[in-house]
Write an enzyme that holds these catalytic residues in place. Structure first.
Site, mmCIF file in Angstrom:
data_model
loop_
_atom_site.group_PDB
_atom_site.id
_atom_site.type_symbol
_atom_site.label_atom_id
_atom_site.label_comp_id
_atom_site.label_asym_id
_atom_site.label_seq_id
_atom_site.Cartn_x
_atom_site.Cartn_y
_atom_site.Cartn_z
ATOM 1 N N CYS A 3 0.858 -1.188 0.000
ATOM 2 C CA CYS A 3 0.000 0.000 0.000
ATOM 3 C C CYS A 3 0.896 1.241 0.000
ATOM 4 O O CYS A 3 1.702 1.428 0.913
ATOM 5 C CB CYS A 3 -0.915 -0.026 1.219
ATOM 6 S SG CYS A 3 -1.813 1.508 1.491
ATOM 7 N N CYS A 6 0.549 3.367 3.190
ATOM 8 C CA CYS A 6 1.218 2.755 4.350
ATOM 9 C C CYS A 6 2.729 2.976 4.260
ATOM 10 O O CYS A 6 3.381 3.227 5.274
ATOM 11 C CB CYS A 6 0.896 1.267 4.446
ATOM 12 S SG CYS A 6 -0.738 0.922 5.125
ATOM 13 N N HIS A 45 -4.137 1.297 8.446
ATOM 14 C CA HIS A 45 -4.700 0.995 7.130
ATOM 15 C C HIS A 45 -6.201 0.669 7.224
ATOM 16 O O HIS A 45 -6.600 -0.283 7.876
ATOM 17 C CB HIS A 45 -3.966 -0.186 6.494
ATOM 18 C CG HIS A 45 -4.453 -0.498 5.116
ATOM 19 N ND1 HIS A 45 -3.944 0.129 3.987
ATOM 20 C CD2 HIS A 45 -5.421 -1.334 4.673
ATOM 21 C CE1 HIS A 45 -4.582 -0.323 2.918
ATOM 22 N NE2 HIS A 45 -5.480 -1.205 3.294
ATOM 23 N N ASN A 86 -13.075 9.477 -2.441
ATOM 24 C CA ASN A 86 -13.428 8.612 -3.565
ATOM 25 C C ASN A 86 -13.492 7.177 -3.071
ATOM 26 O O ASN A 86 -12.572 6.728 -2.383
ATOM 27 C CB ASN A 86 -12.376 8.740 -4.670
ATOM 28 C CG ASN A 86 -12.317 10.144 -5.258
ATOM 29 O OD1 ASN A 86 -13.342 10.816 -5.354
ATOM 30 N ND2 ASN A 86 -11.138 10.592 -5.624
ATOM 31 N N THR A 94 -8.152 5.390 -6.523
ATOM 32 C CA THR A 94 -6.966 4.737 -7.094
ATOM 33 C C THR A 94 -6.053 4.161 -6.016
ATOM 34 O O THR A 94 -5.336 3.202 -6.279
ATOM 35 C CB THR A 94 -6.164 5.704 -7.991
ATOM 36 O OG1 THR A 94 -5.767 6.831 -7.216
ATOM 37 C CG2 THR A 94 -6.984 6.167 -9.174
ATOM 38 N N HIS A 97 -6.388 3.018 0.368
ATOM 39 C CA HIS A 97 -6.151 3.354 1.781
ATOM 40 C C HIS A 97 -6.970 4.619 2.006
ATOM 41 O O HIS A 97 -6.732 5.639 1.334
ATOM 42 C CB HIS A 97 -4.647 3.584 2.020
ATOM 43 C CG HIS A 97 -4.250 3.927 3.430
ATOM 44 N ND1 HIS A 97 -3.225 3.256 4.095
ATOM 45 C CD2 HIS A 97 -4.715 4.862 4.291
ATOM 46 C CE1 HIS A 97 -3.084 3.781 5.313
ATOM 47 N NE2 HIS A 97 -3.978 4.759 5.455
ATOM 48 N N HIS A 99 -8.619 7.937 2.383
ATOM 49 C CA HIS A 99 -8.026 9.277 2.396
ATOM 50 C C HIS A 99 -9.069 10.304 2.019
ATOM 51 O O HIS A 99 -9.981 10.032 1.233
ATOM 52 C CB HIS A 99 -6.820 9.361 1.454
ATOM 53 C CG HIS A 99 -7.107 8.943 0.038
ATOM 54 N ND1 HIS A 99 -7.155 7.621 -0.352
ATOM 55 C CD2 HIS A 99 -7.364 9.673 -1.082
ATOM 56 C CE1 HIS A 99 -7.427 7.555 -1.643
ATOM 57 N NE2 HIS A 99 -7.572 8.783 -2.109
ATOM 58 N N HIS A 101 -9.321 14.033 0.371
ATOM 59 C CA HIS A 101 -8.674 15.142 -0.327
ATOM 60 C C HIS A 101 -9.213 16.437 0.263
ATOM 61 O O HIS A 101 -10.423 16.564 0.486
ATOM 62 C CB HIS A 101 -9.062 15.148 -1.804
ATOM 63 C CG HIS A 101 -8.639 13.951 -2.583
ATOM 64 N ND1 HIS A 101 -7.595 13.971 -3.476
ATOM 65 C CD2 HIS A 101 -9.136 12.687 -2.630
ATOM 66 C CE1 HIS A 101 -7.470 12.772 -4.050
ATOM 67 N NE2 HIS A 101 -8.390 11.977 -3.543
HETATM 68 P P1 5GP Z 1 -7.783 8.744 -5.234
HETATM 69 O O1 5GP Z 1 -7.856 8.816 -6.732
HETATM 70 O O2 5GP Z 1 -7.500 7.332 -4.754
HETATM 71 O O3 5GP Z 1 -8.925 9.378 -4.534
HETATM 72 O O4 5GP Z 1 -6.558 9.669 -4.843
HETATM 73 C C1 5GP Z 1 -5.248 9.238 -4.759
HETATM 74 C C2 5GP Z 1 -4.403 10.499 -4.741
HETATM 75 O O5 5GP Z 1 -3.114 10.151 -4.287
HETATM 76 C C3 5GP Z 1 -4.213 11.141 -6.125
HETATM 77 O O6 5GP Z 1 -4.700 12.471 -6.074
HETATM 78 C C4 5GP Z 1 -2.711 11.079 -6.370
HETATM 79 O O7 5GP Z 1 -2.214 12.233 -6.973
HETATM 80 C C5 5GP Z 1 -2.147 10.886 -4.980
HETATM 81 N N1 5GP Z 1 -0.943 10.094 -4.928
HETATM 82 C C6 5GP Z 1 -0.728 8.868 -5.507
HETATM 83 N N2 5GP Z 1 0.503 8.428 -5.194
HETATM 84 C C7 5GP Z 1 1.072 9.379 -4.406
HETATM 85 C C8 5GP Z 1 2.360 9.490 -3.766
HETATM 86 O O8 5GP Z 1 3.219 8.609 -3.863
HETATM 87 N N3 5GP Z 1 2.570 10.600 -3.039
HETATM 88 C C9 5GP Z 1 1.634 11.592 -2.910
HETATM 89 N N4 5GP Z 1 1.967 12.651 -2.183
HETATM 90 N N5 5GP Z 1 0.421 11.515 -3.486
HETATM 91 C C10 5GP Z 1 0.157 10.426 -4.230
HETATM 92 ZN ZN ZN Z 2 -2.413 1.410 3.618
#
Ligand code: 5GP
Ligand code: ZN
Length: 113
Positions: A3, A6, A45, A86, A94, A97, A99, A101
């Site tokens: 992950c 993580c 997690h 999301n 994507t 884990h 999160h 925004h």
């Molecule tokens: P999701 O699409 O799952 O809601 O958002 C995942 C977010 O994580 C995306 O906005 C992407 O830019 C961010 N992200 C993915 N990998 C990394 C990383 O390694 N470091 C940071 N700081 N953000 C990441």
């Molecule tokens: Zn995780």
């Protein structure tokens, strides 16, 4: 477990940290969609909001309270902001884990895409 978030919690992948305590980590999104765009995650997690339970639900309240505190410190409490979670495929999650925004310092549009 493989992950990314993580690994960020453990320091195995570097991140631009905004805030950290025993339970929560806040760091800037790698691909920002607004002048301020950070992610707030529980250090423990949890796969998605589908996995919020009676046992772990307190972390969600702590996360939202921390977002409010940060909005004051970073100057967008009054101007406003958007919190996004999301979930799964249709929600375009994507990273599996949990999160949240937080986007701020620009006028958002509605409806979201
Ligand atoms: P999701 O699409 O799952 O809601 O958002 C995942 C977010 O994580 C995306 O906005 C992407 O830019 C961010 N992200 C993915 N990998 C990394 C990383 O390694 N470091 C940071 N700081 N953000 C990441
Ligand atoms: Zn995780």
């Amino acid at each position: 477990m493989d992950c990314i978030f993580c690994k960020i919690v453990k320091g195995e992948i570097p991140s631009s940290k905004v805030y950290e305590d025993d339970e929560i980590l806040v760091f800037n999104d790698l691909n920002p969609q607004a002048p301020i765009h950070f992610l707030v995650i529980p250090k423990k997690h949890i796969e998605s909001c589908n996995y919020i339970t009676e046992e772990n639900k307190d972390i969600v309240g702590k996360i939202f309270l921390k977002i409010k505190e940060l909005s004051k410190e970073m100057g967008f409490f009054e101007s406003g902001y958007r919190i996004i979670n999301n979930c799964n495929e249709d929600g375009q999650q994507t990273v599996k884990h949990l999160h949240f925004h937080v986007l701020a310092k620009r006028k958002m549009t509605w409806p979201p895409g």
